[in-house]
Design a protein around this motif. Structure first.
Motif, PDB file in Angstrom:
ATOM      1  N   LEU A  78       0.822  -1.220   0.000  1.00 51.68           N
ATOM      2  CA  LEU A  78       0.000   0.000   0.000  1.00 51.68           C
ATOM      3  C   LEU A  78       0.848   1.259   0.000  1.00 51.68           C
ATOM      4  O   LEU A  78       0.340   2.366  -0.139  1.00 51.68           O
ATOM      5  CB  LEU A  78      -1.028   0.004   1.151  1.00 51.68           C
ATOM      6  N   ASN A  79       2.165   1.097   0.125  1.00 53.92           N
ATOM      7  CA  ASN A  79       3.058   2.253   0.102  1.00 53.92           C
ATOM      8  C   ASN A  79       3.484   2.533  -1.347  1.00 53.92           C
ATOM      9  O   ASN A  79       4.165   1.719  -1.979  1.00 53.92           O
ATOM     10  CB  ASN A  79       4.277   1.936   0.973  1.00 53.92           C
ATOM     11  N   SER A  80       3.085   3.712  -1.853  1.00 52.88           N
ATOM     12  CA  SER A  80       3.409   4.036  -3.252  1.00 52.88           C
ATOM     13  C   SER A  80       4.923   4.100  -3.476  1.00 52.88           C
ATOM     14  O   SER A  80       5.416   3.849  -4.576  1.00 52.88           O
ATOM     15  CB  SER A  80       2.757   5.363  -3.653  1.00 52.88           C
ATOM     16  N   LEU A  81       5.671   4.429  -2.402  1.00 49.16           N
ATOM     17  CA  LEU A  81       7.131   4.487  -2.518  1.00 49.16           C
ATOM     18  C   LEU A  81       7.702   3.088  -2.811  1.00 49.16           C
ATOM     19  O   LEU A  81       8.639   2.938  -3.599  1.00 49.16           O
ATOM     20  CB  LEU A  81       7.712   5.028  -1.200  1.00 49.16           C
ATOM     21  N   ALA A  82       7.106   2.069  -2.184  1.00 48.27           N
ATOM     22  CA  ALA A  82       7.555   0.684  -2.417  1.00 48.27           C
ATOM     23  C   ALA A  82       7.327   0.308  -3.879  1.00 48.27           C
ATOM     24  O   ALA A  82       8.185  -0.312  -4.524  1.00 48.27           O
ATOM     25  CB  ALA A  82       6.783  -0.271  -1.499  1.00 48.27           C
ATOM     26  N   SER A 225      -1.705  -1.758  -3.513  1.00 48.51           N
ATOM     27  CA  SER A 225      -2.955  -2.243  -2.928  1.00 48.51           C
ATOM     28  C   SER A 225      -2.768  -2.620  -1.463  1.00 48.51           C
ATOM     29  O   SER A 225      -1.704  -3.097  -1.061  1.00 48.51           O
ATOM     30  CB  SER A 225      -3.420  -3.474  -3.714  1.00 48.51           C
ATOM     31  N   ASN A 226      -3.834  -2.414  -0.713  1.00 51.46           N
ATOM     32  CA  ASN A 226      -3.895  -2.952   0.630  1.00 51.46           C
ATOM     33  C   ASN A 226      -4.005  -4.481   0.470  1.00 51.46           C
ATOM     34  O   ASN A 226      -4.815  -4.960  -0.321  1.00 51.46           O
ATOM     35  CB  ASN A 226      -5.146  -2.395   1.320  1.00 51.46           C
ATOM     36  N   ALA A 227      -3.203  -5.220   1.225  1.00 52.92           N
ATOM     37  CA  ALA A 227      -3.234  -6.683   1.067  1.00 52.92           C
ATOM     38  C   ALA A 227      -4.624  -7.253   1.351  1.00 52.92           C
ATOM     39  O   ALA A 227      -4.984  -8.310   0.832  1.00 52.92           O
ATOM     40  CB  ALA A 227      -2.191  -7.327   1.984  1.00 52.92           C
ATOM     41  N   SER A 228      -5.430  -6.544   2.146  1.00 49.82           N
ATOM     42  CA  SER A 228      -6.773  -7.063   2.453  1.00 49.82           C
ATOM     43  C   SER A 228      -7.693  -7.002   1.234  1.00 49.82           C
ATOM     44  O   SER A 228      -8.784  -7.551   1.256  1.00 49.82           O
ATOM     45  CB  SER A 228      -7.392  -6.293   3.619  1.00 49.82           C
ATOM     46  N   GLN A 229      -7.231  -6.304   0.177  1.00 52.58           N
ATOM     47  CA  GLN A 229      -8.049  -6.248  -1.047  1.00 52.58           C
ATOM     48  C   GLN A 229      -7.366  -6.875  -2.245  1.00 52.58           C
ATOM     49  O   GLN A 229      -7.807  -6.708  -3.381  1.00 52.58           O
ATOM     50  CB  GLN A 229      -8.355  -4.777  -1.378  1.00 52.58           C
TER      51      GLN A 229
END
Ligand SMILES: C[S@@+](CC[C@H](N)C(=O)[O-])C[C@H]1O[C@@H](n2cnc3c(N)ncnc32)[C@H](O)[C@@H]1O
Length: 394
Positions: A78-82, A225-229
């Motif tokens: 969910l981190n755009s930097l990653a 993405s959030n891993a939950s989605q």
């Protein structure tokens, strides 16, 4: 057989050599794991052509190692930097882009000064994006970054501009993050030049190695993405793709890591990485760590972790392995809760001891080499150990 697997993974997990090689050092992503660990897990638990997923990919160690091992890689965070960093580490540049970047390093960087007109300093959200960059040690670096970013506007493609921004990111992290001594303008320019040329070579070596395994360079799929989605995201939601292996390291309960900030002048935090890369910042540190570290019992952590594990389970083939590296501020209480979540989400822990009658602890524990987040531990020190968990999707 299992004994050998355990031995190999133990050695890799305990690898304390500084991270190096290929594109791994394009950015020092906080709490990244060793490429040797990712590589062993990938080679032991999947075969060439399999889909390997890292739903908390951070700096992309698993994605890079999966491509090197001839696997198909999907990374998400969910981190755009990653996502930015992993994309630059795995994007092929053509020869004209490489030539332009070499010229940029050799001709433009030595001319960087901090009294040139800087257009991006006048952008609206500029002040927020450079918070705490006005302290004496950082102020002049902020101006060099501004002029440096201005020069990237003349680069011909998005790929080349992202590569250049990543080099500025790497160099500024070196110059600022947690550093006690001052870096001069000429030192900064020299380091940036050195980084660009080094990174171009490392990217070449990486691409050559990956393309020895297949005729076309296989681009990874990178999701913000959030891993939950994750199960609602293409290609999982659209193409019925399932992964054969997960190699990952989720946020740790009770141990908050600064994924999204640098520390300047002691403990002042700056969001400058997002300014440099043109990425969107998330929210506070609880956003990147499954909830607040001050919450007694860490219920939000475990609730969020369960939601993410269920979504991850939905995108795996039955029988797929999930290999995780985790640390806990209070292992005695938190490890059983984490294992219960894994079971509820549809995973069974692989018990090597049962399978091969071996005489060692069934889990691999490792001492963590000095990491910044240790400074954020209050009282307890058990977080200085990480554990490798190996599960199978039911
Ligand atoms: C320990 S780091 C992973 C480091 C990675 N293994 C590497 O080698 O660079 C954990 C990552 O999880 C991400 N993260 C935290 N909460 C998340 C969530 N709900 N969904 C997806 N990613 C999340 C953080 O942004 C961080 O990048």
């Amino acid at each position: 057989m299992y004994h050998q697997i355990l031995q190999q993974l133990t050695m890799a997990a305990q690898d304390k050599a500084p991270v190096s090689g290929y594109t791994h050092n394009f950015y020092r992503y906080p709490a990244r794991f060793s490429p040797a660990f990712a590589s062993s897990a990938i080679r032991l638990f999947s075969k060439p052509g399999d889909v390997v997923l890292d739903p908390y990919m951070g700096g992309g160690t698993t994605v890079v190692e999966s491509l090197l091992a001839g696997r198909f890689a999907i990374g998400s965070d969910l981190n755009s930097l990653a996502v930015f960093v992993t994309k630059v580490k795995t994007t092929r540049l053509d020869s004209s882009e490489k030539d332009v970047l070499r010229r940029w390093a050799e001709q433009k960087i030595p001319q960087l000064k901090y009294n040139l007109p800087i257009s991006c300093l006048f952008d609206e959200p500029y002040d927020n994006q450079t918070k705490n960059m006005n302290v004496p040690r950082a102020r002049f670096i902020k101006k060099i970054i501004g002029t440096g970013l201005d020069t990237t506007n003349n680069l011909p493609t998005d790929k080349a501009r992202d590569f250049a921004r990543c080099a500025i990111l790497k160099t500024t992290q070196w110059a600022l993050d947690g550093r006690k001594t001052h870096v001069s303008l000429s030192q900064y320019r020299l380091k940036l030049q050195e980084h660009i040329l080094q990174m171009l070579e490392q990217l070449d070596t990486f691409i050559k190695k990956v393309t020895t395994q297949c005729t076309r360079f296989p681009h990874p799929i990178l999701l913000e993405s959030n891993a939950s989605q994750i199960d609602t995201m293409p290609p999982f939601s659209t193409d019925n793709i399932k992964a054969e292996l997960v190699v990952t390291s989720p946020p740790y309960p009770g141990l908050h890591i600064l994924y999204h900030r640098w520390q300047v002048n002691g403990r002042r935090e700056t969001p400058a990485p997002y300014w440099i890369t043109g990425c969107q910042d998330g929210q506070g540190d609880s956003y990147y760590n499954f909830g607040s570290r001050h919450q007694p019992g860490h219920n939000t952590y475990f609730d969020t972790s369960l939601l993410t594990l269920q979504a991850i389970r939905n995108v795996l083939r039955p029988g797929a392995y999930m290999v995780q590296l985790l640390a806990f501020s209070d292992p005695q209480n938190q490890l059983p809760r984490y294992l219960a979540n894994m079971e509820t989400a549809g995973f069974k822990e692989v018990n090597f001891k049962e399978q091969d009658n071996i005489s060692c602890d069934k889990r691999i524990w490792r001492d963590v080499p000095s990491r910044k987040w240790h400074a954020m531990l209050k009282g307890k020190t058990s977080g200085s150990k990480e554990v490798v968990l190996i599960h199978k999707a039911l």
